[in-house]
Design an enzyme around this catalytic site. Structure first.
Site, short mmCIF file in Angstrom:
data_model
loop_
_atom_site.label_atom_id
_atom_site.label_comp_id
_atom_site.label_asym_id
_atom_site.label_seq_id
_atom_site.Cartn_x
_atom_site.Cartn_y
_atom_site.Cartn_z
N LEU A 1 10.84 -20.42 -4.78
CA LEU A 1 9.80 -19.74 -4.31
C LEU A 1 8.40 -19.73 -4.85
O LEU A 1 8.44 -19.72 -6.23
CB LEU A 1 10.34 -18.13 -4.29
CG LEU A 1 9.17 -17.08 -3.78
CD1 LEU A 1 9.41 -17.25 -2.14
CD2 LEU A 1 9.75 -15.63 -4.21
N HIS B 1 2.33 3.77 -9.23
CA HIS B 1 2.08 2.04 -9.27
C HIS B 1 3.30 1.73 -10.08
O HIS B 1 3.60 0.50 -10.01
CB HIS B 1 0.87 2.00 -10.11
CG HIS B 1 -0.35 2.21 -9.26
ND1 HIS B 1 -0.65 1.82 -7.79
CD2 HIS B 1 -1.52 3.09 -9.60
CE1 HIS B 1 -1.87 2.39 -7.69
NE2 HIS B 1 -2.37 3.24 -8.62
N ASP C 1 0.91 -1.31 0.06
CA ASP C 1 0.05 0.07 0.02
C ASP C 1 0.88 1.09 0.04
O ASP C 1 2.09 1.29 0.43
CB ASP C 1 -0.94 0.03 1.28
CG ASP C 1 -2.22 1.05 1.26
OD1 ASP C 1 -2.21 1.46 0.07
OD2 ASP C 1 -2.85 1.10 2.11
C1 IPE Z 1 -5.53 -2.74 -0.05
O1 IPE Z 1 -5.11 -1.38 -0.28
C2 IPE Z 1 -5.55 -3.57 -1.37
C3 IPE Z 1 -4.17 -3.67 -2.08
C4 IPE Z 1 -3.06 -3.28 -1.27
C5 IPE Z 1 -4.10 -4.15 -3.50
P1 IPE Z 1 -6.17 -0.23 -0.43
O2 IPE Z 1 -5.52 1.03 -0.62
O3 IPE Z 1 -7.31 -0.61 -1.57
O4 IPE Z 1 -6.86 -0.34 0.94
P2 IPE Z 1 -7.88 0.91 1.68
O5 IPE Z 1 -8.93 0.97 0.69
O6 IPE Z 1 -6.90 1.92 2.03
O7 IPE Z 1 -8.43 0.08 2.90
C1 IPE Z 2 -1.45 0.39 -3.30
O1 IPE Z 2 -1.15 1.66 -3.37
C2 IPE Z 2 -1.76 -0.36 -4.91
C3 IPE Z 2 -3.07 -0.65 -5.02
C4 IPE Z 2 -4.16 -0.80 -4.04
C5 IPE Z 2 -3.60 -1.25 -6.20
P1 IPE Z 2 -2.53 2.68 -3.45
O2 IPE Z 2 -3.04 3.01 -4.94
O3 IPE Z 2 -3.63 2.30 -2.56
O4 IPE Z 2 -1.74 4.03 -2.69
P2 IPE Z 2 -2.47 5.06 -1.65
O5 IPE Z 2 -3.18 4.13 -0.78
O6 IPE Z 2 -3.73 5.78 -2.42
O7 IPE Z 2 -1.36 5.77 -1.27
MG MG Z 3 -4.12 2.44 -0.80
#
Ligand code: IPE
Ligand code: IPE
Ligand code: MG
Length: 251
Positions: A131, A37, A20
């Site tokens: 792995l 990303h 995240d």
């Molecule tokens: C969780 O992250 C899902 C992934 C890392 C793929 P999110 O960014 O979607 O989670 P929330 O919405 O903050 O809980």
């Molecule tokens: C994690 O990063 C990737 C996915 C959930 C796909 P985020 O896109 O959730 O990044 P934040 O949480 O907005 O910083």
């Molecule tokens: Mg996120």
């Protein structure tokens, strides 16, 4: 760092990571979320190499949740494209590194080309013995448990299964993770302290490490730090005495 602890628990064999913070990483730099990303994909590649190098058996990475469809269409398609790009570009290298690729999550809603591609990645690496890289894509733990429950119900309805025979093993064996051990350690980056529908069944007794590091910055040091925190934990599994994880089921 030695992969074995000085004291305490041995390293986990299965680590699951909620990757995240890509969006925030980009925002802090005045960059579009997509750039976060992209850099997140580099962190993923690095983490797979580190996991193999650290001697883990299984690495599960949460890449796209069943709730991530709520994001703007452009971001969703970008993330689909990124997975496609990763599989197309990295599969040969992963195969050569003896990595076995597994995809967990709901495949039904994926675009057909992506679905074929992930199936190809699994088939191509199925004989590998290094792995296990489990990518959770279009994954939601509630969705996974529901699909398993439906399978059980269908077997009962067909007269092939006695409801009284449904135990934990019966449900586990119908989850997407049926052939994987439960994670001993779940790491979440970016400072959020929630599980966001990840591995709800499998992480019943996992240890959790929440790190403020944003996913694109997750490096070897951050990985080793999470493992070191894990090794200091005392896992009790509902009992009283501290028992080493590998002896837990005989304690
Ligand atoms: C969780 O992250 C899902 C992934 C890392 C793929 P999110 O960014 O979607 O989670 P929330 O919405 O903050 O809980
Ligand atoms: C994690 O990063 C990737 C996915 C959930 C796909 P985020 O896109 O959730 O990044 P934040 O949480 O907005 O910083
Ligand atoms: Mg996120």
């Amino acid at each position: 760092m030695s992969s074995q602890p000085e004291t305490g628990l041995p390293n986990p064999s299965h680590v699951a990571i909620i990757m995240d913070g890509n969006g925030r990483w980009a925002k802090m730099r005045g960059l579009p979320r997509q750039e976060g990303h992209r850099r997140g994909l580099e962190a993923l590649r690095r983490t797979v190499r580190n996991a193999a190098d650290l001697g883990l058996s299984v690495l599960t990475l949460y890449s796209f949740s069943t709730e991530n469809w709520r994001r703007p269409h452009a971001e969703v398609s970008f993330l689909m494209g990124l997975l496609k790009h990763f599989v197309e570009k990295d599969l040969s290298e992963l195969a050569a590194a003896n990595v076995r690729v597994r995809i967990i999550g709901n495949r039904e809603d994926l675009p057909a080309d992506l679905r074929r591609l992930v199936e190809h990645a699994e088939t191509r690496t199925t004989g590998n013995t290094g792995l296990i890289l489990a990518i959770a894509f279009n994954y939601g733990a509630r969705d996974e448990i529901l699909r398993a429950a439906r399978r059980l119900a269908a077997e009962v309805a067909a007269g092939r299964l006695d409801p009284a025979a449904i135990d934990e093993a019966a449900l586990s064996s119908r989850l997407d993770t049926h052939d994987l051990p439960d994670p001993e350690l779940v790491i979440r980056t970016s400072g959020e302290s929630r599980i966001s529908n990840f591995l709800l069944w499998q992480s019943a007794y996992a240890e959790f490490v929440f790190t403020p590091v944003l996913w694109p910055d997750f490096d070897r040091a951050a990985f080793e730090d999470a493992l070191a925190q894990y090794r200091q934990r005392e896992r009790r599994f509902g009992g009283l005495a501290a028992v080493p994880a590998r002896n837990a089921d005989v304690a």
